[in-house]
Design a protein around this motif. Structure first.
Motif, PDB file in Angstrom:
ATOM      1  N   SER A   1       4.420  23.045  68.158  1.00  0.00           N
ATOM      2  CA  SER A   1       3.669  23.857  69.059  1.00  0.00           C
ATOM      3  C   SER A   1       2.248  24.012  68.671  1.00  0.00           C
ATOM      4  CB  SER A   1       4.490  25.159  69.439  1.00  0.00           C
ATOM      5  OG  SER A   1       3.512  26.105  70.045  1.00  0.00           O
ATOM      6  N   THR A   2       1.175  23.544  69.306  1.00  0.00           N
ATOM      7  CA  THR A   2      -0.157  23.989  68.699  1.00  0.00           C
ATOM      8  C   THR A   2      -0.374  25.313  68.769  1.00  0.00           C
ATOM      9  OG1 THR A   2      -0.932  23.736  71.172  1.00  0.00           O
ATOM     10  CG2 THR A   2      -0.901  21.832  69.835  1.00  0.00           C
TER      11      THR A   2
ATOM     12  N   GLN B   1       3.853  17.514  71.724  1.00  0.00           N
ATOM     13  CA  GLN B   1       4.595  18.719  71.055  1.00  0.00           C
ATOM     14  C   GLN B   1       6.291  18.702  71.442  1.00  0.00           C
ATOM     15  OE1 GLN B   1       2.020  22.516  71.688  1.00  0.00           O
ATOM     16  NE2 GLN B   1       3.001  21.761  73.736  1.00  0.00           N
TER      17      GLN B   1
ATOM     18  N   ARG C   1       5.765  25.923  73.980  1.00  0.00           N
ATOM     19  CA  ARG C   1       6.254  27.369  74.543  1.00  0.00           C
ATOM     20  C   ARG C   1       5.332  27.760  75.571  1.00  0.00           C
ATOM     21  NH1 ARG C   1      10.770  27.021  73.628  1.00  0.00           N
ATOM     22  NH2 ARG C   1      11.175  29.030  74.653  1.00  0.00           N
ATOM     23  N   GLY C   2       6.000  28.297  76.877  1.00  0.00           N
ATOM     24  CA  GLY C   2       5.243  28.834  77.940  1.00  0.00           C
ATOM     25  C   GLY C   2       5.639  30.077  78.154  1.00  0.00           C
ATOM     26  N   ARG C   3       5.053  30.798  79.265  1.00  0.00           N
ATOM     27  CA  ARG C   3       5.304  31.998  79.372  1.00  0.00           C
ATOM     28  C   ARG C   3       6.513  32.529  79.545  1.00  0.00           C
ATOM     29  NH1 ARG C   3       2.832  33.443  84.518  1.00  0.00           N
ATOM     30  NH2 ARG C   3       2.746  35.541  84.163  1.00  0.00           N
TER      31      ARG C   3
ATOM     32  N   LYS D   1       2.750  22.448  89.708  1.00  0.00           N
ATOM     33  CA  LYS D   1       1.964  23.138  88.492  1.00  0.00           C
ATOM     34  C   LYS D   1       1.151  21.909  87.901  1.00  0.00           C
ATOM     35  CE  LYS D   1       2.653  26.315  84.655  1.00  0.00           C
ATOM     36  NZ  LYS D   1       3.252  27.627  84.554  1.00  0.00           N
TER      37      LYS D   1
HETATM   38  C1  BTN Z   1       2.673  28.609  80.989  1.00  0.00           C
HETATM   39  O1  BTN Z   1       4.118  28.990  80.810  1.00  0.00           O
HETATM   40  O2  BTN Z   1       2.409  28.475  82.094  1.00  0.00           O
HETATM   41  C2  BTN Z   1       1.917  28.525  79.892  1.00  0.00           C
HETATM   42  C3  BTN Z   1       2.009  27.088  79.278  1.00  0.00           C
HETATM   43  C4  BTN Z   1       1.382  26.940  77.833  1.00  0.00           C
HETATM   44  C5  BTN Z   1       1.669  25.687  77.262  1.00  0.00           C
HETATM   45  C6  BTN Z   1       0.554  25.193  76.169  1.00  0.00           C
HETATM   46  S1  BTN Z   1       0.723  23.604  75.693  1.00  0.00           S
HETATM   47  C7  BTN Z   1      -0.401  23.902  74.241  1.00  0.00           C
HETATM   48  C8  BTN Z   1       0.000  25.429  73.629  1.00  0.00           C
HETATM   49  N1  BTN Z   1       1.319  25.023  72.647  1.00  0.00           N
HETATM   50  C9  BTN Z   1       2.236  25.779  73.115  1.00  0.00           C
HETATM   51  O3  BTN Z   1       3.387  25.718  72.558  1.00  0.00           O
HETATM   52  N2  BTN Z   1       2.184  26.127  74.162  1.00  0.00           N
HETATM   53  C10 BTN Z   1       0.695  26.074  74.710  1.00  0.00           C
END
Ligand code: BTN
Length: 274
Positions: A35-36, A59, A63-65, A132
């Protein structure tokens, strides 16, 4: 951290084009990474400066929200930018970095897709045709010296093969009808991000909140807000009145008062719907 293979050629090319008044960007480019955001937070903890930006081709554990996973096959933009609040910066500004960068991303994408084709979705998403296009994830932390830093991660769907993404995703290549240059998008985004963060710091939060409301067109729209850990346990519907000082969604809840929601999964309600 040092065990991650870096792409020095890509870093040099990006760095050469990232000389922006008052900003020093330090690109950290890798092929595969978990994950960046994790890498950027680790670099921040080691004292990396503001403007450190981690980019990956793909990746393995994006991870997201709401702790969701973020599907990250090659062809997308996966980028995390490190910001460090300045001494004297208004405390509410740091809570608005994600929203501020979502504006920069919207401006970047509109430049390619054309005005009105991509919408902003509160708090930090970009969407087109009900699907999205991008999401941003903002994480604040403090390092060993007690200094606060914020990492904003950006996931933007660009050229991925549609079958490799969730069905609710859309790519920019689908919208414009041809593949797009990932590094050109990254450069435009970082340049625009530098402008918007500077605006947040000099003009204050209201300038950014107003800009978001204007560009999103969400004021006066009916939205449905599904719960997360910080919102009520039921789904609520109401009319958007604006944004609170920290970017909260100000909603005139049906049959109730105006409530500021700090988080949640918001969707524009269908016209004529409940
Ligand atoms: C969301 O849930 O809408 C947010 C997503 C964010 C994804 C980005 S990809 C680059 C960075 N590294 C991660 O693990 N997540 C964010």
């Amino acid at each position: 951290m040092t065990t991650i293979a870096r792409d020095a050629t890509r870093e040099a090319a990006l760095r050469a084009q990232l000389a922006i008044g008052g900003w020093t960007f330090s690109p950290f480019c890798c092929d595969e990474v978990d994950s960046t955001n994790r890498v950027a937070l680790a670099l921040a903890d080691e004292g990396a400066p503001e403007g450190t930006v981690v980019l990956a081709e793909h990746q393995t554990a994006g991870r997201g929200r709401f702790d969701r996973s973020w599907t990250s096959p090659p062809g997308g933009l996966y980028l995390s930018l490190l910001l460090r609040p300045r001494p004297g910066e208004a405390p509410e500004a740091r809570g608005l970095y994600g929203l501020t960068l979502s504006l920069a991303l919207h401006e970047t994408v509109e430049g390619l897709a054309g005005a009105g084709r991509v919408g902003l979705k509160w708090p930090n998403d970009l969407a087109a045709d009900g699907r999205k296009l991008a999401g941003l994830l903002s994480t604040a932390s403090t390092d060993g010296r007690g200094d606060l830093h914020v990492v904003v991660g950006v996931g933007l769907n660009l050229n991925q093969a549609p079958g490799l993404l969730p069905p609710e995703a859309v790519t920019l290549a689908e919208l414009v009808g041809h593949p797009v240059d990932i590094d050109a998008v990254a450069l435009t985004f970082l340049q625009t991000a530098a402008e918007r963060v500077a605006q947040l710091r000099t003009e204050g939060a209201p300038a950014i909140l107003d800009r978001w409301l204007q560009r999103s067109g969400w004021r006066g729209r009916r939205v449905t807000l599904a719960p997360d850990a910080r919102t009520p346990t039921r789904t609520v519907t109401g009319v958007v009145q604006g944004l609170g000082p920290g970017g909260e969604l100000a909603l005139a809840v049906d049959g109730g008062p105006v409530v500021l929601f700090p988080a949640g999964d918001a969707t524009i309600a269908k016209e004529g719907g409940a």
